[in-house]
Design a protein around this motif. Structure first.
Motif, PDB file in Angstrom:
ATOM      1  N   GLU A  53      42.146  18.757  -4.916  1.00 15.22           N
ATOM      2  CA  GLU A  53      42.907  18.317  -6.090  1.00 15.22           C
ATOM      3  C   GLU A  53      43.430  16.891  -5.947  1.00 15.22           C
ATOM      4  OE1 GLU A  53      45.891  21.303  -6.539  1.00 15.22           O
ATOM      5  OE2 GLU A  53      44.553  22.715  -7.570  1.00 15.22           O
ATOM      6  N   THR A  54      43.693  16.460  -4.725  1.00 15.18           N
ATOM      7  CA  THR A  54      44.198  15.098  -4.501  1.00 15.18           C
ATOM      8  C   THR A  54      43.078  14.096  -4.233  1.00 15.18           C
ATOM      9  OG1 THR A  54      44.564  15.620  -2.153  1.00 15.18           O
ATOM     10  CG2 THR A  54      46.439  15.888  -3.661  1.00 15.18           C
ATOM     11  N   GLY A  55      41.811  14.565  -4.265  1.00 21.38           N
ATOM     12  CA  GLY A  55      40.677  13.663  -4.106  1.00 21.38           C
ATOM     13  C   GLY A  55      40.323  13.309  -2.679  1.00 21.38           C
ATOM     14  N   VAL A  56      40.965  13.925  -1.732  1.00 19.36           N
ATOM     15  CA  VAL A  56      40.623  13.667  -0.321  1.00 19.36           C
ATOM     16  C   VAL A  56      39.248  14.234  -0.003  1.00 19.36           C
ATOM     17  CG1 VAL A  56      41.283  14.085   2.087  1.00 19.36           C
ATOM     18  CG2 VAL A  56      43.043  13.594   0.369  1.00 19.36           C
ATOM     19  N   LEU A  57      38.952  15.406  -0.596  1.00 19.84           N
ATOM     20  CA  LEU A  57      37.639  16.032  -0.433  1.00 19.84           C
ATOM     21  C   LEU A  57      36.905  16.042  -1.767  1.00 19.84           C
ATOM     22  CD1 LEU A  57      38.481  19.168   1.768  1.00 19.84           C
ATOM     23  CD2 LEU A  57      37.341  17.058   2.514  1.00 19.84           C
ATOM     24  N   ARG A  58      35.592  15.926  -1.695  1.00 23.74           N
ATOM     25  CA  ARG A  58      34.758  15.997  -2.894  1.00 23.74           C
ATOM     26  C   ARG A  58      33.678  17.058  -2.694  1.00 23.74           C
ATOM     27  NH1 ARG A  58      33.049  11.809   0.158  1.00 23.74           N
ATOM     28  NH2 ARG A  58      30.796  11.712   0.594  1.00 23.74           N
ATOM     29  N   HIS A  80      33.201  27.902   0.436  1.00 29.32           N
ATOM     30  CA  HIS A  80      32.301  28.573  -0.509  1.00 29.32           C
ATOM     31  C   HIS A  80      32.861  28.480  -1.918  1.00 29.32           C
ATOM     32  CE1 HIS A  80      30.612  32.083  -2.655  1.00 29.32           C
ATOM     33  NE2 HIS A  80      29.540  31.913  -1.891  1.00 29.32           N
ATOM     34  N   ARG A  81      34.164  28.666  -2.051  1.00 30.62           N
ATOM     35  CA  ARG A  81      34.807  28.641  -3.362  1.00 30.62           C
ATOM     36  C   ARG A  81      34.779  27.245  -3.981  1.00 30.62           C
ATOM     37  NH1 ARG A  81      40.500  31.501  -5.003  1.00 30.62           N
ATOM     38  NH2 ARG A  81      40.565  30.795  -7.162  1.00 30.62           N
ATOM     39  N   TYR A  82      34.971  26.209  -3.161  1.00 31.58           N
ATOM     40  CA  TYR A  82      35.110  24.855  -3.690  1.00 31.58           C
ATOM     41  C   TYR A  82      33.864  23.984  -3.506  1.00 31.58           C
ATOM     42  CZ  TYR A  82      39.999  25.682  -4.713  1.00 31.58           C
ATOM     43  OH  TYR A  82      41.167  26.170  -5.252  1.00 31.58           O
ATOM     44  N   GLY A  83      32.746  24.597  -3.114  1.00 32.04           N
ATOM     45  CA  GLY A  83      31.495  23.852  -3.044  1.00 32.04           C
ATOM     46  C   GLY A  83      31.439  22.828  -1.930  1.00 32.04           C
ATOM     47  N   LEU A  84      32.014  23.157  -0.787  1.00 32.80           N
ATOM     48  CA  LEU A  84      32.009  22.267   0.370  1.00 32.80           C
ATOM     49  C   LEU A  84      31.119  22.830   1.466  1.00 32.80           C
ATOM     50  CD1 LEU A  84      35.871  21.728   0.505  1.00 32.80           C
ATOM     51  CD2 LEU A  84      34.203  20.024  -0.269  1.00 32.80           C
ATOM     52  N   ARG A  85      30.633  21.961   2.333  1.00 30.36           N
ATOM     53  CA  ARG A  85      29.923  22.397   3.535  1.00 30.36           C
ATOM     54  C   ARG A  85      30.926  22.553   4.667  1.00 30.36           C
ATOM     55  NH1 ARG A  85      26.288  18.499   1.332  1.00 30.36           N
ATOM     56  NH2 ARG A  85      24.301  19.457   0.699  1.00 30.36           N
ATOM     57  N   CYS A  86      30.560  23.384   5.648  1.00 30.39           N
ATOM     58  CA  CYS A  86      31.508  23.704   6.713  1.00 30.39           C
ATOM     59  C   CYS A  86      30.809  23.717   8.072  1.00 30.39           C
ATOM     60  CB  CYS A  86      32.148  25.068   6.437  1.00 30.39           C
ATOM     61  SG  CYS A  86      33.431  25.545   7.593  1.00 30.39           S
ATOM     62  N   HIS A  87      31.456  23.102   9.062  1.00 28.69           N
ATOM     63  CA  HIS A  87      30.961  23.093  10.444  1.00 28.69           C
ATOM     64  C   HIS A  87      32.103  23.591  11.330  1.00 28.69           C
ATOM     65  CE1 HIS A  87      28.147  21.352  13.569  1.00 28.69           C
ATOM     66  NE2 HIS A  87      29.209  21.700  14.277  1.00 28.69           N
ATOM     67  N   ILE A  88      31.848  24.634  12.100  1.00 34.94           N
ATOM     68  CA  ILE A  88      32.880  25.211  12.962  1.00 34.94           C
ATOM     69  C   ILE A  88      32.489  25.060  14.431  1.00 34.94           C
ATOM     70  CG2 ILE A  88      33.965  27.369  13.721  1.00 34.94           C
ATOM     71  CD1 ILE A  88      35.104  26.374  11.106  1.00 34.94           C
ATOM     72  N   VAL A  89      33.415  24.537  15.210  1.00 33.48           N
ATOM     73  CA  VAL A  89      33.278  24.535  16.665  1.00 33.48           C
ATOM     74  C   VAL A  89      34.044  25.765  17.132  1.00 33.48           C
ATOM     75  CG1 VAL A  89      33.698  23.295  18.799  1.00 33.48           C
ATOM     76  CG2 VAL A  89      33.112  22.028  16.720  1.00 33.48           C
ATOM     77  N   ALA A  90      33.294  26.778  17.541  1.00 32.73           N
ATOM     78  CA  ALA A  90      33.868  28.107  17.751  1.00 32.73           C
ATOM     79  C   ALA A  90      34.249  28.353  19.200  1.00 32.73           C
ATOM     80  CB  ALA A  90      32.866  29.168  17.299  1.00 32.73           C
ATOM     81  N   SER A  91      35.354  29.077  19.356  1.00 34.36           N
ATOM     82  CA  SER A  91      35.800  29.506  20.677  1.00 34.36           C
ATOM     83  C   SER A  91      34.798  30.480  21.284  1.00 34.36           C
ATOM     84  CB  SER A  91      37.165  30.183  20.552  1.00 34.36           C
ATOM     85  OG  SER A  91      37.501  30.866  21.743  1.00 34.36           O
ATOM     86  N   THR A  92      34.874  30.606  22.581  1.00 36.44           N
ATOM     87  CA  THR A  92      34.059  31.605  23.271  1.00 36.44           C
ATOM     88  C   THR A  92      34.410  33.021  22.813  1.00 36.44           C
ATOM     89  OG1 THR A  92      33.384  32.384  25.474  1.00 36.44           O
ATOM     90  CG2 THR A  92      35.701  31.789  25.194  1.00 36.44           C
ATOM     91  N   THR A  93      35.616  33.220  22.228  1.00 36.65           N
ATOM     92  CA  THR A  93      36.054  34.543  21.790  1.00 36.65           C
ATOM     93  C   THR A  93      35.431  34.991  20.472  1.00 36.65           C
ATOM     94  OG1 THR A  93      37.988  33.620  20.665  1.00 36.65           O
ATOM     95  CG2 THR A  93      38.283  34.277  22.960  1.00 36.65           C
ATOM     96  N   VAL A  94      34.743  34.102  19.754  1.00 35.33           N
ATOM     97  CA  VAL A  94      34.110  34.474  18.486  1.00 35.33           C
ATOM     98  C   VAL A  94      32.917  35.395  18.770  1.00 35.33           C
ATOM     99  CG1 VAL A  94      32.819  33.607  16.500  1.00 35.33           C
ATOM    100  CG2 VAL A  94      34.875  32.408  17.279  1.00 35.33           C
ATOM    101  N   ASN A  95      32.950  36.604  18.204  1.00 34.59           N
ATOM    102  CA  ASN A  95      31.908  37.582  18.510  1.00 34.59           C
ATOM    103  C   ASN A  95      30.722  37.478  17.549  1.00 34.59           C
ATOM    104  OD1 ASN A  95      32.710  38.909  16.124  1.00 34.59           O
ATOM    105  ND2 ASN A  95      34.005  40.368  17.218  1.00 34.59           N
ATOM    106  N   ASP A  96      29.709  38.295  17.811  1.00 35.42           N
ATOM    107  CA  ASP A  96      28.476  38.234  17.011  1.00 35.42           C
ATOM    108  C   ASP A  96      28.717  38.588  15.549  1.00 35.42           C
ATOM    109  OD1 ASP A  96      27.070  37.501  19.258  1.00 35.42           O
ATOM    110  OD2 ASP A  96      26.311  39.512  19.690  1.00 35.42           O
ATOM    111  N   THR A  97      29.620  39.538  15.289  1.00 31.73           N
ATOM    112  CA  THR A  97      29.908  39.933  13.916  1.00 31.73           C
ATOM    113  C   THR A  97      30.494  38.770  13.127  1.00 31.73           C
ATOM    114  OG1 THR A  97      30.323  42.212  14.629  1.00 31.73           O
ATOM    115  CG2 THR A  97      31.199  41.554  12.470  1.00 31.73           C
ATOM    116  N   MET A  98      31.467  38.086  13.737  1.00 41.61           N
ATOM    117  CA  MET A  98      32.077  36.941  13.083  1.00 41.61           C
ATOM    118  C   MET A  98      31.066  35.817  12.898  1.00 41.61           C
ATOM    119  SD  MET A  98      34.850  35.540  11.830  1.00 41.61           S
ATOM    120  CE  MET A  98      36.247  36.472  12.482  1.00 41.61           C
ATOM    121  N   ARG A  99      30.268  35.554  13.922  1.00 35.86           N
ATOM    122  CA  ARG A  99      29.294  34.464  13.839  1.00 35.86           C
ATOM    123  C   ARG A  99      28.270  34.732  12.744  1.00 35.86           C
ATOM    124  NH1 ARG A  99      26.867  30.518  18.336  1.00 35.86           N
ATOM    125  NH2 ARG A  99      25.259  29.568  17.034  1.00 35.86           N
ATOM    126  N   ALA A 100      27.822  35.983  12.629  1.00 35.78           N
ATOM    127  CA  ALA A 100      26.847  36.325  11.587  1.00 35.78           C
ATOM    128  C   ALA A 100      27.423  36.059  10.190  1.00 35.78           C
ATOM    129  CB  ALA A 100      26.427  37.785  11.725  1.00 35.78           C
TER     130      ALA A 100
END
Length: 359
Positions: A53-58, A80-100
């Motif tokens: 809304e403040t124009g920082v992201l498009r 997903h809601r606002y039409g943005l792409r996403c890159h996550i640097v995930a902890s070792t604790t992130v499991n297969d279910t979450m990653r999928a």
């Protein structure tokens, strides 16, 4: 028998509106559990909405951040809601279910190698984010640990609690983690009632409230503590702080399900144990327990070991007057809303956050 006067549930425009709404469960006369599927939708959705809304992201721009799990999913859904792409640097604790789930939502995932060292895991993630920003100048670093924009979404939760618990003197009990949920919620509640109390929960080994000299082999309790300093933790907001080891958190989490049929994560169990202790000493106040997520990612580490769990009714903290008296497995202190500011070496200082308004 049908209730023809019942109010129809709302039809939501996006799953984030449904997921962010918690269930409020009165466990005792003065403890109420605020149970989330994933708490951090409030933080991620509020932050992304404000930045768009403040124009920082498009639309179409890529956001990046580090996460141990539930923030990653929350951010992915907000993107997903606002039409943005996403890159996550995930902890070792992130499991297969979450990653999928993340990958199906179109998230690019960098996952850190296995590690039992919380500090090493977090340091690796921060280093990887900085590397990505160097390579991709158009990426926007969400900085959930440092940017106060993540406090904004919890104003809505405060309004919900005021409507649900009118006239009740509230004490918020929750894991400290990034500081955004307990801090953002308490700031918003104190805008109407300055006497609202805040009790924070920490694991031993976290630098946030000075327990880094301790080592707990199972201390990677996502969402409770940290091995690095977070700007979003505002120490002066906290009235009390409790430290618990893994065995106590596990006992509390099993006990919460056994006594109340609530299947929740370790941070919820730990907060509930603390709330039970505080509520017995302050029966005139309603203790609001923040239940950050469900117990699914703790099935093997916690729930399948339920026969090993200690009896929560036999557990009690040691009351301390200063951090040099801190001792496992459970300690508590009257923090009394005082500041806490260890001086960081320059190389560890996070980038200065923008001066976004914080409620």
């Amino acid at each position: 028998m049908l209730d023809h006067n019942a109010v129809a549930p709302p039809v939501h425009e996006h799953v984030t509106d449904a997921v962010k709404t918690p269930a409020l469960i009165r466990l005792t006369h003065n403890t109420v559990l605020v149970r989330f599927e994933t708490l951090k939708v409030y933080a991620a959705l509020g932050a992304v909405r404000h930045l768009v809304e403040t124009g920082v992201l498009r639309p179409g721009q890529t956001v990046v951040d580090s996460s141990s799990g539930i923030y990653a999913l929350a951010l992915a859904m907000a993107c997903h809601r606002y039409g943005l792409r996403c890159h996550i640097v995930a902890s070792t604790t992130v499991n297969d279910t979450m990653r999928a789930q993340l990958e199906i939502l179109g998230v690019t995932v960098d996952q850190m190698p296995p590690s039992d060292d919380l500090r090493l895991d977090q340091s690796r993630r921060v280093a990887r984010v900085r590397e990505l920003l160097t390579r991709h100048a158009d990426m926007h670093w969400m900085r959930q640990y440092h940017d106060p924009v993540h406090h904004l979404g919890y104003t809505e939760l405060a309004d919900l609690l005021r409507r649900a618990l009118p006239g009740e003197a509230l004490t918020v009990v929750g894991s400290v983690g990034t500081g955004a949920s307990t801090g953002g919620l308490t700031r918003a509640l104190r805008a109407r009632d300055p006497l609202t109390r805040l009790v924070g929960v920490q694991p031993f080994g976290s630098v946030t409230f000075g327990s880094e000299r301790f080592t707990d082999p199972d201390a990677i309790i996502a969402g409770i503590g940290s091995a690095i300093h977070f700007d979003n933790v505002h120490h002066h907001l906290y009235d009390r702080v409790h430290w618990l080891d893994f065995q106590h958190a596990m006992a509390a989490t099993i006990g919460l399900m056994r006594d109340h049929a609530v299947f929740a994560g370790l941070s919820t169990g730990a907060a509930h144990l603390v709330a039970v202790w505080e509520a017995a000493r302050h029966p005139d106040r309603t203790h609001v327990v923040i239940g950050a997520d469900t117990g699914h990612r703790y099935t093997e580490r916690v729930f399948t070991r339920h026969r090993e769990a200690l009896d929560p009714a036999t557990l009690a903290p040691v009351e301390i007057g200063s951090l040099d008296q801190l001792t496992p497995p459970w300690a508590a202190i009257d923090w009394a809303r005082r500041p806490y500011g260890p001086v960081l070496p320059v190389r560890e200082r996070p980038r200065e956050p923008r001066k976004d308004p914080v409620p």
